[in-house]
Motif scaffolding. Sequence first.
Motif, PDB file in Angstrom:
ATOM      1  N   TYR A 151       0.844  -1.199   0.000  1.00  0.00           N
ATOM      2  CA  TYR A 151       0.000   0.000   0.000  1.00  0.00           C
ATOM      3  C   TYR A 151       0.880   1.250   0.000  1.00  0.00           C
ATOM      4  O   TYR A 151       2.014   1.213   0.458  1.00  0.00           O
ATOM      5  N   PRO A 152       0.353   2.387  -0.490  1.00  0.00           N
ATOM      6  CA  PRO A 152      -0.940   2.565  -1.173  1.00  0.00           C
ATOM      7  C   PRO A 152      -0.880   2.045  -2.608  1.00  0.00           C
ATOM      8  O   PRO A 152       0.205   1.916  -3.178  1.00  0.00           O
ATOM      9  N   LEU A 153      -2.045   1.775  -3.188  1.00  0.00           N
ATOM     10  CA  LEU A 153      -2.101   1.276  -4.561  1.00  0.00           C
ATOM     11  C   LEU A 153      -3.438   1.635  -5.196  1.00  0.00           C
ATOM     12  O   LEU A 153      -4.470   1.699  -4.516  1.00  0.00           O
ATOM     13  N   ILE A 154      -3.413   1.853  -6.497  1.00  0.00           N
ATOM     14  CA  ILE A 154      -4.642   2.018  -7.276  1.00  0.00           C
ATOM     15  C   ILE A 154      -5.104   0.625  -7.689  1.00  0.00           C
ATOM     16  O   ILE A 154      -4.371  -0.101  -8.360  1.00  0.00           O
ATOM     17  N   PRO A 155      -6.309   0.195  -7.309  1.00  0.00           N
ATOM     18  CA  PRO A 155      -6.784  -1.132  -7.695  1.00  0.00           C
ATOM     19  C   PRO A 155      -7.334  -1.140  -9.116  1.00  0.00           C
ATOM     20  O   PRO A 155      -7.276  -0.131  -9.824  1.00  0.00           O
ATOM     21  N   GLY A 156      -7.903  -2.281  -9.523  1.00  0.00           N
ATOM     22  CA  GLY A 156      -8.482  -2.411 -10.863  1.00  0.00           C
ATOM     23  C   GLY A 156      -7.657  -3.342 -11.722  1.00  0.00           C
ATOM     24  O   GLY A 156      -6.568  -2.983 -12.170  1.00  0.00           O
ATOM     25  N   ILE A 157      -8.183  -4.548 -11.965  1.00  0.00           N
ATOM     26  CA  ILE A 157      -7.386  -5.577 -12.648  1.00  0.00           C
ATOM     27  C   ILE A 157      -7.566  -5.579 -14.159  1.00  0.00           C
ATOM     28  O   ILE A 157      -7.002  -6.422 -14.844  1.00  0.00           O
ATOM     29  N   ASP A 158      -8.350  -4.623 -14.692  1.00  0.00           N
ATOM     30  CA  ASP A 158      -8.459  -4.529 -16.153  1.00  0.00           C
ATOM     31  C   ASP A 158      -8.795  -3.102 -16.570  1.00  0.00           C
ATOM     32  O   ASP A 158      -9.238  -2.273 -15.767  1.00  0.00           O
ATOM     33  N   LEU A 159      -8.582  -2.821 -17.858  1.00  0.00           N
ATOM     34  CA  LEU A 159      -8.913  -1.504 -18.403  1.00  0.00           C
ATOM     35  C   LEU A 159      -8.911  -1.560 -19.929  1.00  0.00           C
ATOM     36  O   LEU A 159      -8.319  -2.449 -20.545  1.00  0.00           O
ATOM     37  N   SER A 160      -9.597  -0.597 -20.508  1.00  0.00           N
ATOM     38  CA  SER A 160      -9.465  -0.326 -21.938  1.00  0.00           C
ATOM     39  C   SER A 160      -9.259   1.171 -22.089  1.00  0.00           C
ATOM     40  O   SER A 160      -9.769   1.958 -21.286  1.00  0.00           O
ATOM     41  N   GLY A 161      -8.510   1.566 -23.105  1.00  0.00           N
ATOM     42  CA  GLY A 161      -8.249   2.991 -23.253  1.00  0.00           C
ATOM     43  C   GLY A 161      -7.405   3.303 -24.467  1.00  0.00           C
ATOM     44  O   GLY A 161      -7.178   2.446 -25.335  1.00  0.00           O
ATOM     45  N   THR A 162      -6.915   4.535 -24.498  1.00  0.00           N
ATOM     46  CA  THR A 162      -6.162   5.041 -25.644  1.00  0.00           C
ATOM     47  C   THR A 162      -4.764   5.450 -25.195  1.00  0.00           C
ATOM     48  O   THR A 162      -4.603   6.136 -24.177  1.00  0.00           O
ATOM     49  N   ILE A 163      -3.776   5.035 -25.964  1.00  0.00           N
ATOM     50  CA  ILE A 163      -2.386   5.343 -25.619  1.00  0.00           C
ATOM     51  C   ILE A 163      -2.111   6.838 -25.772  1.00  0.00           C
ATOM     52  O   ILE A 163      -2.408   7.442 -26.801  1.00  0.00           O
ATOM     53  N   VAL A 164      -1.536   7.421 -24.708  1.00  0.00           N
ATOM     54  CA  VAL A 164      -1.143   8.830 -24.704  1.00  0.00           C
ATOM     55  C   VAL A 164       0.331   8.972 -25.062  1.00  0.00           C
ATOM     56  O   VAL A 164       0.741   9.901 -25.761  1.00  0.00           O
ATOM     57  N   HIS A 165       1.132   8.027 -24.573  1.00  0.00           N
ATOM     58  CA  HIS A 165       2.578   8.081 -24.814  1.00  0.00           C
ATOM     59  C   HIS A 165       3.155   6.675 -24.725  1.00  0.00           C
ATOM     60  O   HIS A 165       2.741   5.879 -23.880  1.00  0.00           O
ATOM     61  N   SER A 166       4.110   6.362 -25.605  1.00  0.00           N
ATOM     62  CA  SER A 166       4.762   5.054 -25.568  1.00  0.00           C
ATOM     63  C   SER A 166       6.229   5.191 -25.940  1.00  0.00           C
ATOM     64  O   SER A 166       6.579   5.865 -26.910  1.00  0.00           O
ATOM     65  N   THR A 167       7.073   4.535 -25.151  1.00  0.00           N
ATOM     66  CA  THR A 167       8.495   4.465 -25.501  1.00  0.00           C
ATOM     67  C   THR A 167       8.825   3.138 -26.167  1.00  0.00           C
ATOM     68  O   THR A 167       9.989   2.860 -26.460  1.00  0.00           O
ATOM     69  N   ASP A 168       7.795   2.310 -26.397  1.00  0.00           N
ATOM     70  CA  ASP A 168       7.958   1.036 -27.092  1.00  0.00           C
ATOM     71  C   ASP A 168       7.398   1.197 -28.499  1.00  0.00           C
ATOM     72  O   ASP A 168       6.243   1.589 -28.685  1.00  0.00           O
ATOM     73  N   ASN A 169       8.231   0.903 -29.522  1.00  0.00           N
ATOM     74  CA  ASN A 169       7.827   1.198 -30.901  1.00  0.00           C
ATOM     75  C   ASN A 169       6.733   0.283 -31.437  1.00  0.00           C
ATOM     76  O   ASN A 169       6.255   0.470 -32.554  1.00  0.00           O
ATOM     77  N   ARG A 170       6.291  -0.712 -30.647  1.00  0.00           N
ATOM     78  CA  ARG A 170       5.151  -1.538 -31.064  1.00  0.00           C
ATOM     79  C   ARG A 170       3.833  -0.796 -30.922  1.00  0.00           C
ATOM     80  O   ARG A 170       2.818  -1.182 -31.530  1.00  0.00           O
ATOM     81  N   TYR A 171       3.838   0.260 -30.107  1.00  0.00           N
ATOM     82  CA  TYR A 171       2.593   0.959 -29.817  1.00  0.00           C
ATOM     83  C   TYR A 171       2.753   2.448 -30.056  1.00  0.00           C
ATOM     84  O   TYR A 171       3.824   3.016 -29.830  1.00  0.00           O
ATOM     85  N   THR A 172       1.678   3.075 -30.516  1.00  0.00           N
ATOM     86  CA  THR A 172       1.738   4.478 -30.908  1.00  0.00           C
ATOM     87  C   THR A 172       0.642   5.288 -30.219  1.00  0.00           C
ATOM     88  O   THR A 172      -0.393   4.752 -29.806  1.00  0.00           O
ATOM     89  N   GLU A 173       0.881   6.566 -30.123  1.00  0.00           N
ATOM     90  CA  GLU A 173      -0.101   7.488 -29.550  1.00  0.00           C
ATOM     91  C   GLU A 173      -1.423   7.392 -30.324  1.00  0.00           C
ATOM     92  O   GLU A 173      -1.425   7.339 -31.553  1.00  0.00           O
ATOM     93  N   GLY A 174      -2.522   7.331 -29.595  1.00  0.00           N
ATOM     94  CA  GLY A 174      -3.836   7.253 -30.221  1.00  0.00           C
ATOM     95  C   GLY A 174      -4.345   5.840 -30.434  1.00  0.00           C
ATOM     96  O   GLY A 174      -5.514   5.641 -30.790  1.00  0.00           O
ATOM     97  N   GLN A 175      -3.495   4.839 -30.220  1.00  0.00           N
ATOM     98  CA  GLN A 175      -3.909   3.445 -30.415  1.00  0.00           C
ATOM     99  C   GLN A 175      -4.800   2.994 -29.267  1.00  0.00           C
ATOM    100  O   GLN A 175      -4.548   3.285 -28.098  1.00  0.00           O
ATOM    101  N   LYS A 176      -5.856   2.244 -29.609  1.00  0.00           N
ATOM    102  CA  LYS A 176      -6.788   1.737 -28.604  1.00  0.00           C
ATOM    103  C   LYS A 176      -6.365   0.336 -28.167  1.00  0.00           C
ATOM    104  O   LYS A 176      -6.056  -0.513 -29.012  1.00  0.00           O
ATOM    105  N   VAL A 177      -6.379   0.123 -26.846  1.00  0.00           N
ATOM    106  CA  VAL A 177      -5.804  -1.113 -26.310  1.00  0.00           C
ATOM    107  C   VAL A 177      -6.616  -1.653 -25.129  1.00  0.00           C
ATOM    108  O   VAL A 177      -7.456  -0.956 -24.558  1.00  0.00           O
ATOM    109  N   ILE A 178      -6.320  -2.910 -24.773  1.00  0.00           N
ATOM    110  CA  ILE A 178      -6.895  -3.590 -23.615  1.00  0.00           C
ATOM    111  C   ILE A 178      -5.747  -4.089 -22.740  1.00  0.00           C
ATOM    112  O   ILE A 178      -4.728  -4.558 -23.257  1.00  0.00           O
ATOM    113  N   VAL A 179      -5.934  -4.003 -21.432  1.00  0.00           N
ATOM    114  CA  VAL A 179      -4.986  -4.618 -20.501  1.00  0.00           C
ATOM    115  C   VAL A 179      -5.798  -5.359 -19.437  1.00  0.00           C
ATOM    116  O   VAL A 179      -6.697  -4.782 -18.828  1.00  0.00           O
ATOM    117  N   THR A 180      -5.491  -6.626 -19.237  1.00  0.00           N
ATOM    118  CA  THR A 180      -6.126  -7.401 -18.165  1.00  0.00           C
ATOM    119  C   THR A 180      -5.064  -8.253 -17.478  1.00  0.00           C
ATOM    120  O   THR A 180      -4.122  -8.733 -18.106  1.00  0.00           O
TER     121      THR A 180
END
Length: 328
Positions: free
Chosen positions: A60-89
């Motif tokens: 603790y402390p921690l933000i909970p939530g084991i899944d999300l969907s959203g839009t990439i704002v910034h990425s330092t990994d060239n597989r993903y780009t700004e504006g791309q829609k993604v899922i994380v679980t």
Amino acid sequence: MDQFKAIIVKEEQDQVIYGLENVNLDSLSDGEVLIKVSYSSINYKDMLAVQKNGGVIRNYPLIPGIDLSGTIVHSTDNRYTEGQKVIVTGFAMGMSHTGGFAEYARVPADWIVPLPDNLSLKDAMVFGTAGFTAALSIMALEEKGMDLNKDPRILVTGSTGGVGSIAVQILSKIGYKNIAALVRKENQIDVAKSLGATDVIFADELGELNKPLNKQKFDFVLDTVGGEIASVVIPQISYGGSMSMCGNAGGIKLTSTVLPFILRGINLLGIDSVNVPIKDRGYVWNKIANEWNIAQTTLISEISLEEVPHTIEAIKKGQHLGRTIIKN
């Protein structure tokens, strides 16, 4: 963004408390990809995460939530780009890594699944971890011989909860005609039938716990609760049948003998949705987005971050039906 909203779980004076706060990016765990969260969903595991000794959050402390969907704002990994829609679980999100109950999340690139065609960001969280788990359970049962052409007798436990409700709908959508839904309360009967169940069974109608073998009532079982319910059902699985197991709302202990396994050749199939290799996740999500897509008919409630505690309490008291998604 200087500040944004997030649910924060804290430990104070040997008590676990949680609530909505304003935080900044320094509050987020490390990762190559920053995501503007559009939706998250509330799962049984998220309820456990905000309980003392819930066994989910490590520090603790921690933000909970084991899944999300959203839009990439910034990425330092060239597989993903700004504006791309993604899922994380899954993975460590909402456990030891800040999770989806916030307006922004930062995650390792290796945890990300690109949003499939035919699936919106909202629909992705209508499924969420629960839907992903339901899909994995059905796949495991079909790999063990569950086949439309054989008209198997299927039992789904926890049938009006997150995983169970989606599982019943998918099974119905793809053509299974003999789906029994296990319920505990009268008000769950109509809900289970509306999801696609062809029969409804009350938990207290299942029979005795102490019989090592019982009448063979079910060919396949999709169990979401564990504990005594799973223990009672195992002796009722028919010869060569299987039961998938993905939850422990009914307890972590299993009472059984070896007889159903050595005399009837049944299989127990453990389902883990947390650490599924990223290379396998895209296949599951594409199946969800296409032939198994029941997002438009799923029983959902849509809430804000401010309303999370109310839903958490409903889950804790066993009063929650269907799926609840959080919209930012």
